[in-house]
Write a protein that holds these residues in place. Sequence first.
Motif, PDB file in Angstrom:
ATOM      1  N   LEU A 175    -123.680  40.725 -65.457  1.00  0.00           N
ATOM      2  CA  LEU A 175    -123.555  39.548 -66.326  1.00  0.00           C
ATOM      3  C   LEU A 175    -122.223  39.504 -67.059  1.00  0.00           C
ATOM      4  O   LEU A 175    -121.622  38.430 -67.223  1.00  0.00           O
ATOM      5  CB  LEU A 175    -124.717  39.520 -67.331  1.00  0.00           C
ATOM      6  CG  LEU A 175    -126.094  39.255 -66.725  1.00  0.00           C
ATOM      7  CD1 LEU A 175    -127.158  39.250 -67.816  1.00  0.00           C
ATOM      8  CD2 LEU A 175    -126.105  37.932 -65.959  1.00  0.00           C
ATOM      9  N   GLU A 176    -121.720  40.649 -67.503  1.00  0.00           N
ATOM     10  CA  GLU A 176    -120.437  40.659 -68.213  1.00  0.00           C
ATOM     11  C   GLU A 176    -119.320  40.199 -67.289  1.00  0.00           C
ATOM     12  O   GLU A 176    -118.448  39.403 -67.682  1.00  0.00           O
ATOM     13  CB  GLU A 176    -120.148  42.065 -68.746  1.00  0.00           C
ATOM     14  CG  GLU A 176    -118.842  42.147 -69.537  1.00  0.00           C
ATOM     15  CD  GLU A 176    -118.591  43.545 -70.082  1.00  0.00           C
ATOM     16  OE1 GLU A 176    -117.507  43.760 -70.668  1.00  0.00           O
ATOM     17  OE2 GLU A 176    -119.482  44.419 -69.934  1.00  0.00           O
TER      18      GLU A 176
ATOM     19  N   ASP B 169    -119.708  36.381 -66.764  1.00  0.00           N
ATOM     20  CA  ASP B 169    -119.303  35.603 -67.939  1.00  0.00           C
ATOM     21  C   ASP B 169    -117.780  35.556 -68.071  1.00  0.00           C
ATOM     22  O   ASP B 169    -117.213  34.520 -68.429  1.00  0.00           O
ATOM     23  CB  ASP B 169    -119.929  36.197 -69.202  1.00  0.00           C
ATOM     24  CG  ASP B 169    -121.442  36.003 -69.249  1.00  0.00           C
ATOM     25  OD1 ASP B 169    -121.956  35.133 -68.524  1.00  0.00           O
ATOM     26  OD2 ASP B 169    -122.123  36.735 -70.004  1.00  0.00           O
ATOM     27  N   ARG B 170    -117.137  36.666 -67.789  1.00  0.00           N
ATOM     28  CA  ARG B 170    -115.664  36.659 -67.856  1.00  0.00           C
ATOM     29  C   ARG B 170    -115.088  35.755 -66.767  1.00  0.00           C
ATOM     30  O   ARG B 170    -114.080  35.076 -66.981  1.00  0.00           O
ATOM     31  CB  ARG B 170    -115.132  38.087 -67.698  1.00  0.00           C
ATOM     32  CG  ARG B 170    -113.611  38.152 -67.755  1.00  0.00           C
ATOM     33  CD  ARG B 170    -113.091  39.561 -67.655  1.00  0.00           C
ATOM     34  NE  ARG B 170    -111.652  39.588 -67.413  1.00  0.00           N
ATOM     35  CZ  ARG B 170    -110.945  40.675 -67.167  1.00  0.00           C
ATOM     36  NH1 ARG B 170    -111.552  41.858 -67.143  1.00  0.00           N
ATOM     37  NH2 ARG B 170    -109.648  40.605 -66.950  1.00  0.00           N
TER      38      ARG B 170
ATOM     39  N   ARG C 150    -126.066  28.217 -65.722  1.00  0.00           N
ATOM     40  CA  ARG C 150    -127.291  28.951 -66.035  1.00  0.00           C
ATOM     41  C   ARG C 150    -128.189  29.231 -64.817  1.00  0.00           C
ATOM     42  O   ARG C 150    -128.701  30.344 -64.684  1.00  0.00           O
ATOM     43  CB  ARG C 150    -128.071  28.189 -67.110  1.00  0.00           C
ATOM     44  CG  ARG C 150    -129.350  28.887 -67.562  1.00  0.00           C
ATOM     45  CD  ARG C 150    -130.000  28.127 -68.713  1.00  0.00           C
ATOM     46  NE  ARG C 150    -131.287  28.678 -69.066  1.00  0.00           N
ATOM     47  CZ  ARG C 150    -131.480  29.748 -69.822  1.00  0.00           C
ATOM     48  NH1 ARG C 150    -130.423  30.395 -70.297  1.00  0.00           N
ATOM     49  NH2 ARG C 150    -132.683  30.191 -70.098  1.00  0.00           N
TER      50      ARG C 150
ATOM     51  N   THR D 153    -123.246  23.255 -66.089  1.00  0.00           N
ATOM     52  CA  THR D 153    -123.895  24.512 -66.453  1.00  0.00           C
ATOM     53  C   THR D 153    -123.681  25.551 -65.353  1.00  0.00           C
ATOM     54  O   THR D 153    -123.359  25.209 -64.205  1.00  0.00           O
ATOM     55  CB  THR D 153    -125.414  24.295 -66.654  1.00  0.00           C
ATOM     56  OG1 THR D 153    -126.023  25.529 -67.059  1.00  0.00           O
ATOM     57  CG2 THR D 153    -126.073  23.835 -65.368  1.00  0.00           C
TER      58      THR D 153
ATOM     59  N   ARG E  86    -126.777  32.241 -63.113  1.00  0.00           N
ATOM     60  CA  ARG E  86    -126.717  33.412 -64.001  1.00  0.00           C
ATOM     61  C   ARG E  86    -128.079  34.060 -64.182  1.00  0.00           C
ATOM     62  O   ARG E  86    -128.192  35.290 -64.291  1.00  0.00           O
ATOM     63  CB  ARG E  86    -126.148  32.990 -65.359  1.00  0.00           C
ATOM     64  CG  ARG E  86    -125.808  34.151 -66.286  1.00  0.00           C
ATOM     65  CD  ARG E  86    -125.277  33.643 -67.630  1.00  0.00           C
ATOM     66  NE  ARG E  86    -124.721  34.712 -68.429  1.00  0.00           N
ATOM     67  CZ  ARG E  86    -125.439  35.528 -69.202  1.00  0.00           C
ATOM     68  NH1 ARG E  86    -126.763  35.375 -69.259  1.00  0.00           N
ATOM     69  NH2 ARG E  86    -124.870  36.486 -69.914  1.00  0.00           N
TER      70      ARG E  86
ATOM     71  N   VAL F  97    -116.410  33.060 -65.692  1.00  0.00           N
ATOM     72  CA  VAL F  97    -116.593  31.684 -66.154  1.00  0.00           C
ATOM     73  C   VAL F  97    -115.554  31.325 -67.211  1.00  0.00           C
ATOM     74  O   VAL F  97    -114.931  30.257 -67.178  1.00  0.00           O
ATOM     75  CB  VAL F  97    -118.014  31.498 -66.716  1.00  0.00           C
ATOM     76  CG1 VAL F  97    -118.179  30.100 -67.331  1.00  0.00           C
ATOM     77  CG2 VAL F  97    -119.058  31.703 -65.621  1.00  0.00           C
ATOM     78  N   GLU F  98    -115.345  32.243 -68.154  1.00  0.00           N
ATOM     79  CA  GLU F  98    -114.480  31.953 -69.304  1.00  0.00           C
ATOM     80  C   GLU F  98    -113.002  32.113 -68.977  1.00  0.00           C
ATOM     81  O   GLU F  98    -112.152  31.370 -69.499  1.00  0.00           O
ATOM     82  CB  GLU F  98    -114.863  32.875 -70.470  1.00  0.00           C
ATOM     83  CG  GLU F  98    -116.290  32.649 -70.970  1.00  0.00           C
ATOM     84  CD  GLU F  98    -116.769  33.766 -71.867  1.00  0.00           C
ATOM     85  OE1 GLU F  98    -115.953  34.698 -72.135  1.00  0.00           O
ATOM     86  OE2 GLU F  98    -117.938  33.742 -72.291  1.00  0.00           O
TER      87      GLU F  98
ATOM     88  N   HIS G  63    -112.781  38.415 -60.545  1.00  0.00           N
ATOM     89  CA  HIS G  63    -113.168  37.376 -61.493  1.00  0.00           C
ATOM     90  C   HIS G  63    -112.843  35.968 -61.007  1.00  0.00           C
ATOM     91  O   HIS G  63    -112.437  35.108 -61.796  1.00  0.00           O
ATOM     92  CB  HIS G  63    -112.502  37.637 -62.856  1.00  0.00           C
ATOM     93  CG  HIS G  63    -112.875  38.961 -63.445  1.00  0.00           C
ATOM     94  ND1 HIS G  63    -112.083  40.069 -63.305  1.00  0.00           N
ATOM     95  CD2 HIS G  63    -113.977  39.342 -64.152  1.00  0.00           C
ATOM     96  CE1 HIS G  63    -112.662  41.097 -63.925  1.00  0.00           C
ATOM     97  NE2 HIS G  63    -113.806  40.680 -64.431  1.00  0.00           N
TER      98      HIS G  63
END
Length: 362
Positions: free
Chosen positions: A195-196, A199-200, A184, A182, A187, A202-203, A211
């Motif tokens: 947050l955006e 999240d990028r 979380r 996780t 985050r 992470v992904e 990033h």
Amino acid sequence: MAGRGDPPEGTPEGLPGGEDEYRSVVFDEAFVRAAHLQEFSARERMGGEHAEAVRSRPSSWEGRSGSRQALMLVLLILLAFGTAIYLGVRNPYQPPVDLRAEPLRTTVVPLAPQGPVVGGLPDRLFDHSPVAEYRKGAAGINFPVAGRTTHFAESQVVAALSIAKEYLVASSLEPDVLSGVTVRPARLLLDPDQLEQFDRSVEAPADDGRHALAAWLVRFDPRQAVLADPAVRVQGTLRFEETGPDTLDVTADHTYTYALRPAARGAGPVGQASLFTVHREVHFRFDPEDLRMHRAELVTSTVEAGPQACGADTTGSLKPLLAGARAPEAGGGPLVTDPYATGRPAAPSLCGALAPGAQPSL
């Protein structure tokens, strides 16, 4: 002779109506006006069985008194309204300032070993390395002496330090974060404006200075390495500084040392663990709204981590070299870097050479 209009025999004595009887009574104008009565209308008289037939007019003094009371009431209302406006303008407890968070700037530098990675039992490795006196886990993240600044109270400084420490624990020591289960816990502590970007990262992590997931948190590739000892050794410093009327900065400079073993049982030397060191310098920024909402803005994050291969993609999960392994290119980059030396500028290169003294001496 009797006067005209008087009985021939004069006014009888002892009977009412004699001039002497009413001579002392004087009906002046004020008396007559005060005694003036106003008759109720027929409808008003029908209002009730005991209704009065007449009502007296209020005197002029009573009318003036009522007007004066009404005027005083209006003045009091205006005074209260003006005072409320004045206090609202002068009120020192203004709503908290919420400044927009800037994107995090990231740097991740792998440190390549100059020989084979030393292996052994976790306790023995810890005892024969620079971390022998380090504390375990969150106990190694200590607060400085907190005090007020020009625009921030001591309680706000303590709150900023507490949030920074909570983020370091969530992103560097939480077992589920380290193993990739996780993200979380980290985050939840971020400013919503970031947050955006998080999240990028992470992904789709990327080595673009914005990033790199390894700059947000520590995560090991679960297919390659797992913790051999849950007690991470930690040491470093927290510093705070007011950088503006509405901004308080906290700088965290810590070294984390993990005991790792191969994820697959039987891989590598039997029973052998190795140490992996991460030097993180994270620059936090807080405004009053961040402190009220218990969240942090990350300004910059620089990570030096090894032993790793220089060519490995470390923008996402870290890829440790484990016990007995060698870097494909011995020596790594041109700059020898000691991850245990805090309080110094981070290596500017894309890869560094892990200082020999950073390895356990068995």
